[in-house]
Write an enzyme that holds these catalytic residues in place. Structure first.
Site, mmCIF file in Angstrom:
data_model
loop_
_atom_site.group_PDB
_atom_site.id
_atom_site.type_symbol
_atom_site.label_atom_id
_atom_site.label_comp_id
_atom_site.label_asym_id
_atom_site.label_seq_id
_atom_site.Cartn_x
_atom_site.Cartn_y
_atom_site.Cartn_z
ATOM 1 N N CYS A 143 124.551 36.171 27.494
ATOM 2 C CA CYS A 143 125.019 37.538 27.739
ATOM 3 C C CYS A 143 124.436 38.429 26.650
ATOM 4 C CB CYS A 143 126.538 37.597 27.814
ATOM 5 S SG CYS A 143 127.404 36.919 26.385
ATOM 6 N N ARG A 147 130.768 36.389 26.608
ATOM 7 C CA ARG A 147 130.977 36.390 28.055
ATOM 8 C C ARG A 147 130.386 35.133 28.691
ATOM 9 N NH1 ARG A 147 128.683 42.358 29.435
ATOM 10 N NH2 ARG A 147 127.424 41.883 27.601
#
Lengths: 287, 157
Positions: A244, A249
């Site tokens: 990410c 994430r």
């Protein structure tokens, strides 16, 4: 949302429900740990007995862009009174982004006695379950950690370059606007940490949030397979790199692929776009 | 004054408790300024706590700020709203237009995630933008769409 056991996951060993947590609050073999993006949340109220694991203070190296070393992990686990046998149940805000990030760091030290509380802090709160403000303190343990092993679940930039050149799959879990390079930063914010926009060549864009329900819980195995395998042709035996912007994430997606869908070789590229988007002479794709 | 008070914190935990106490003073935007559904034009970009910002021209021609934070877990956004209101409301528009975004780091420290930094800095940016619009208009003589007469000033669009 149906019970975790009814969702068809490859394994339910690493996922527990809020109800399960509420029934195990006094289990001395467990340690509940809250890990948030918002630094004020834990102190404003947390699950009774839960400790805080802060992603910057507790998980990152204090100087280098890296994670804590063996002695740092030992210090963390001793502080929260955990032994190698203690099962650490992690939960937090943002649909468990940071809880999954902490869970992933725990795996670098082989602490496999770890679980995620499905739905995280918000689900617990929305169900009207108790929150307390008193910080939990436990007698220090004598936790002995092995040396950190990055080889199984972490990947570095040179390995990613080899991965790209070998034509193996990557998952970019950022928003579509970040993936296309349309957005490097918001207006009036000159520095979001990358000089170039776009994505690593051949990476599929599967935003992390597609794996989560509105209440922050994970989608069922059938729904997840439809996204990762059906739409994007990722297979359980594939060697997959997820990334990410800084790796938080993508920890969420790493957890989904590894534990809920049973993919066997998924690694998280925590250098992610803040490294790749600044590297000289690496390939980038933009539509 | 409020910022100096925060500087008195002895450690991270004490500072966090101070910030939580500040957040507890948060009051959502009064109905005479705005009611739900709030117009998206007042939504802070990049703020995942769904913070909305309004400013109101007081009879003294100073500006007062109002906020709504729609995420129940948006405690940092509520804290930021209280600090912005208590430290900036009543200041001149020209001063407000110069408020630095780095204010966020002075309040919360530098170990914020990028997402959290952007959201909180976005609230500062909304305050700046409001002040700049007010300055550009010469005088805020227009009413905010959907807002109602309050008798104590007018909302700046």
């Amino acid at each position: 949302m149906s019970a975790i056991e009814e969702r068809g996951y490859a394994s339910t060993d690493a996922l527990v429900s809020t109800e399960w947590v509420s029934q195990h609050l006094n289990d001395s073999n467990l340690r509940f740990a809250e890990s948030n993006e918002d630094p004020l949340l834990y102190a404003s109220g947390h699950i009774p007995g839960a400790v805080e694991v802060d992603w910057t203070r507790d998980l990152n190296h204090p100087l280098r862009r890296d994670y804590l070393d063996r002695s740092g992990f030992e210090a963390l686990m001793r502080r929260i009174g955990a032994t190698r046998e203690t099962t650490v149940v992690l939960y937090g805000d943002k649909s468990n982004w940071w809880a999954c990030y902490a869970f992933w760091v725990f795996q670098l030290f082989g602490h496999t006695n770890a679980k995620i509380m499905d739905g995280g802090r918000l689900k617990w709160q929305n169900e009207g379950r108790p929150l307390v403000t008193e910080a939990a303190n436990y007698p220090s343990s004598d936790y002995q950690a092995p040396e950190r092993d990055d080889s199984k679940v972490r990947v570095f930039r040179d390995q990613v370059l080899d991965h790209v050149q070998a034509g193996r799959p990557l998952v970019d879990v950022r928003s579509p606007a970040e993936y296309t390079g349309e957005r490097l930063h918001m207006e009036a914010y000159p520095n979001e940490g990358a000089l170039r926009g776009g994505h690593i060549p051949r990476a599929a864009n599967i935003p992390w949030a597609r794996a989560a329900n509105e209440d922050g819980s994970f989608k069922s195995a059938d729904e997840l397979r439809a996204i990762y395998t059906g739409e994007n042709n990722l297979q359980p035996g594939d060697d997959i790199v997820a990334y990410c912007r800084i790796g938080e994430r993508s920890s969420h997606t790493w957890f989904v692929l590894t534990y809920l869908l049973g993919f066997q070789q998924v690694r998280n590229y925590d250098g992610s776009w803040t490294e790749w988007g600044n590297l000289v002479n690496v390939p980038i794709e933009r539509p | 004054m409020l910022l100096e008070y925060l500087d008195l914190a002895g450690d991270r935990d004490e500072r966090i408790q101070m910030l939580i106490d500040i957040a507890s003073r948060f009051r959502s935007v009064p109905d005479f300024i705005a009611t739900r559904p709030f117009p998206k034009s007042h939504l802070t970009p990049a703020c995942e706590s769904e913070a909305y910002v309004w400013c109101q021209e007081l009879p003294s021609q100073a500006l007062k700020f109002h906020f709504a934070v729609e995420n129940p877990q948006g405690i940092s956004a509520k804290c930021m709203a209280v600090i912005l209101d208590e430290t900036l409301s009543g200041e001149s528009a020209s001063s407000l237009a110069q408020v630095p975004g780095e204010l966020v780091y002075r309040i919360f420290g530098k170990n914020l995630s990028m997402g959290k930094s952007m959201g909180l800095m976005g609230m500062v940016s909304m305050v700046q933008s409001c002040a700049k619009r007010y300055l550009a208009s010469g005088k805020a003589d227009r009413r905010l769409e959907g807002s109602r007469e309050a008798g104590s000033g007018s909302a700046v669009p």
